[in-house]
Scaffold this active site. Structure first.
Site, mmCIF file in Angstrom:
data_model
loop_
_atom_site.group_PDB
_atom_site.id
_atom_site.type_symbol
_atom_site.label_atom_id
_atom_site.label_comp_id
_atom_site.label_asym_id
_atom_site.label_seq_id
_atom_site.Cartn_x
_atom_site.Cartn_y
_atom_site.Cartn_z
ATOM 1 N N ASP A 1 -7.172 1.004 0.529
ATOM 2 C CA ASP A 1 -5.934 0.392 0.918
ATOM 3 C C ASP A 1 -5.361 -0.621 0.030
ATOM 4 O O ASP A 1 -4.292 -0.914 -0.692
ATOM 5 C CB ASP A 1 -5.456 0.079 2.163
ATOM 6 C CG ASP A 1 -5.802 1.440 3.059
ATOM 7 O OD1 ASP A 1 -5.733 2.357 2.806
ATOM 8 O OD2 ASP A 1 -5.779 1.181 4.386
ATOM 9 N N GLU B 1 0.883 -1.152 0.056
ATOM 10 C CA GLU B 1 -0.149 -0.081 0.020
ATOM 11 C C GLU B 1 0.850 1.091 0.118
ATOM 12 O O GLU B 1 0.421 2.419 -0.754
ATOM 13 C CB GLU B 1 -0.844 -0.039 1.090
ATOM 14 C CG GLU B 1 -1.745 1.256 1.332
ATOM 15 C CD GLU B 1 -2.341 1.525 2.762
ATOM 16 O OE1 GLU B 1 -2.360 2.692 3.312
ATOM 17 O OE2 GLU B 1 -2.076 0.572 3.636
ATOM 18 N N ASP C 1 0.808 3.905 -3.236
ATOM 19 C CA ASP C 1 0.389 5.225 -3.080
ATOM 20 C C ASP C 1 1.287 6.172 -3.901
ATOM 21 O O ASP C 1 0.985 7.032 -4.547
ATOM 22 C CB ASP C 1 0.481 5.772 -1.609
ATOM 23 C CG ASP C 1 0.149 7.236 -1.445
ATOM 24 O OD1 ASP C 1 -0.913 7.425 -1.524
ATOM 25 O OD2 ASP C 1 1.171 7.888 -0.922
ATOM 26 N N GLU D 1 -4.509 0.409 -3.706
ATOM 27 C CA GLU D 1 -3.241 0.662 -3.870
ATOM 28 C C GLU D 1 -2.163 -0.039 -3.868
ATOM 29 O O GLU D 1 -1.258 -0.209 -4.398
ATOM 30 C CB GLU D 1 -2.778 1.847 -2.728
ATOM 31 C CG GLU D 1 -3.546 3.352 -2.862
ATOM 32 C CD GLU D 1 -3.281 4.264 -1.842
ATOM 33 O OE1 GLU D 1 -3.196 5.529 -2.166
ATOM 34 O OE2 GLU D 1 -2.916 3.835 -0.850
#
Length: 226
Positions: free
Chosen positions: A114, A43, A47, A117
């Site tokens: 989450d 995650e 991002d 990502e």
């Protein structure tokens, strides 16, 4: 996982990366002896991958936009709500590995965002930036979704307030008239009152969003009357 790969339009050379992307920390904590990683590291990487791909897309699409405008649009596109919608379209909730304490996690927006990502990062590590970029463009970056994000940004409550203030002695208020769903995934229902009479209704996953949708409904109805 084959069904998910078809939805992603990407076949993993290393399927373990996709499995890790879908492994919530609650599951990893319950299986410490197996030396599982949760998806938190992916995650973190995802991002940054998402931020770069989105920035590159907006930089090319809006060649005259200043930095502040590009930053604002990027924030709208990569927010939790947008990533949650991507997860819903991909049905990521069906594939998540969750521990017992993560009650309702398959539908919880933050967990699904989450995981989205993390999947982006898994594709990046497996196939490089081209593969990750292609996926992100397919599921998130297009003109229609940019317009939807911009629509959500509009402050309908302020616009409605300014609209009714054109006539003296008008009073606006908002009233919660219902809610549904479990605590982790509630929907709220609001109506907006003009001088005590209902002029619009709206629903949302938060009270603030429901008020905004009620204001939007009221604006459309009041505008049609004039």
């Amino acid at each position: 996982m084959q069904a998910l790969e078809e939805k992603l339009q990407y076949h993993f050379k290393n399927p373990a990366l996709l499995e890790e992307a879908l492994r919530h920390s609650s599951y990893a904590n319950e299986h410490r002896g197996a030396n599982f990683f949760s998806n938190e590291r992916l995650e973190f990487l995802g991002d940054s991958v998402l931020g770069f791909v989105t920035a590159e897309y907006l930089f090319a699409k809006h060649p005259t936009a200043p930095e502040g405008e590009l930053t604002r649009i990027r924030a709208l596109l990569v927010c939790e709500d947008s990533l949650h919608e991507v997860a819903q379209r991909l049905e990521l909730g069906k594939y998540l590995k969750l521990g017992e304490e993560s009650c309702g996690g398959r539908t919880r927006p933050s967990i699904l965002a989450d995981a989205t990502e993390a999947v982006f990062a898994a594709v990046y590590l497996d196939g490089g930036i081209s593969a990750a970029s292609a996926l992100i463009h397919r599921v998130l970056l297009d003109t229609e979704r940019e317009e939807v994000a911009e629509e959500k940004r509009r402050d309908y409550k302020t616009i409605l307030q300014e609209f009714v203030q054109r006539t003296p002695n008008q009073t606006l208020s908002y009233r919660l008239f219902g809610e549904s769903g479990p605590d982790h995934d509630k929907t709220f229902y609001f109506e907006v009152l003009l001088n005590g009479g209902a002029v619009g209704k709206g629903a949302g996953r938060s009270k603030k969003e429901a008020e905004q949708m009620a204001a939007k409904d009221a604006l459309e109805k009041l505008t049609d009357q004039r």
